[in-house]
Design an enzyme around this catalytic site. Structure first.
Site, PDB file in Angstrom:
ATOM      1  N   SER A 144       0.806  -1.232   0.000  1.00  0.00           N
ATOM      2  CA  SER A 144       0.000   0.000   0.000  1.00  0.00           C
ATOM      3  C   SER A 144       0.838   1.280   0.000  1.00  0.00           C
ATOM      4  CB  SER A 144      -0.967   0.017   1.183  1.00  0.00           C
ATOM      5  OG  SER A 144      -0.271   0.232   2.390  1.00  0.00           O
TER       6      SER A 144
ATOM      7  N   LYS B 224       0.623   4.464   6.771  1.00  0.00           N
ATOM      8  CA  LYS B 224       0.050   5.337   5.738  1.00  0.00           C
ATOM      9  C   LYS B 224       0.672   6.731   5.856  1.00  0.00           C
ATOM     10  CE  LYS B 224      -3.023   2.132   4.734  1.00  0.00           C
ATOM     11  NZ  LYS B 224      -2.592   1.154   3.790  1.00  0.00           N
TER      12      LYS B 224
END
Length: 171
Positions: free
Chosen positions: A43, A86
């Site tokens: 990701s 993230k």
């Protein structure tokens, strides 16, 4: 020459104290200073590759605020005992919009040179709560992040630390 029982006990106790001190220091460092983690997903490609090891500085936000662009490690809002990595994109009070593959913050185009590929899905507008942060992976089309969660933000108490360094995976 015979060693007395008292000398043996004293020597053993000295060793036990030393081991306890070292274990205590190691635990203090592990829980309050930094941690090493292996990133299991893609990701954050291209910034962090699958199986890269990252150093998480746990005390980073004790002395400075979370900033846009920081890569943070935090507890997942949806899965117990899962940590995610993230990038902070939106801050409390800001409105996030993704349109035609581009990110807009408060109506202004925000350039992101670290994004892997153009985003395929539109999102928003969404206003981040005052105490929240909007986070997304750099590999936006393959990231399970704020856009997909029911509660579309994280809070400061969910953040474990800031990712400050990475080591590439051994090939």
């Amino acid at each position: 020459m015979q060693i007395s029982r008292q000398v043996i006990v004293k020597e053993a106790w000295d060793w036990i104290k030393t081991i306890i001190i070292y274990v205590g220091i190691a635990l203090f460092i592990r829980f309050f200073i930094f941690n090493l983690s292996i990133v299991p997903t893609g990701s954050m490609i291209p910034t962090i590759q699958i199986k890269d090891k990252i150093i998480i500085l746990k005390f980073s936000y004790w002395f400075q605020p979370v900033k846009r662009g920081d890569i943070v490690v935090f507890r997942s809002p949806n899965e117990k005992n899962v940590q995610l990595v993230k990038r902070v994109v939106g801050m409390g009070g800001e409105t996030i919009l993704i349109k035609d593959g581009k990110l807009y913050i408060n109506g202004k185009l925000y350039m992101e040179p670290y994004v892997y590929e153009k985003m395929k899905e539109d999102f928003g507008p969404y206003t981040v709560p005052q105490d929240g942060y909007f986070v997304m992976g750099d590999n936006r089309n393959h990231s399970y992040d704020c856009r997909k969660w029911e509660k579309k933000y994280i809070t400061r108490d969910m953040i474990i630390g800031k990712a400050v360094y990475k080591f590439g995976a051994l090939k």
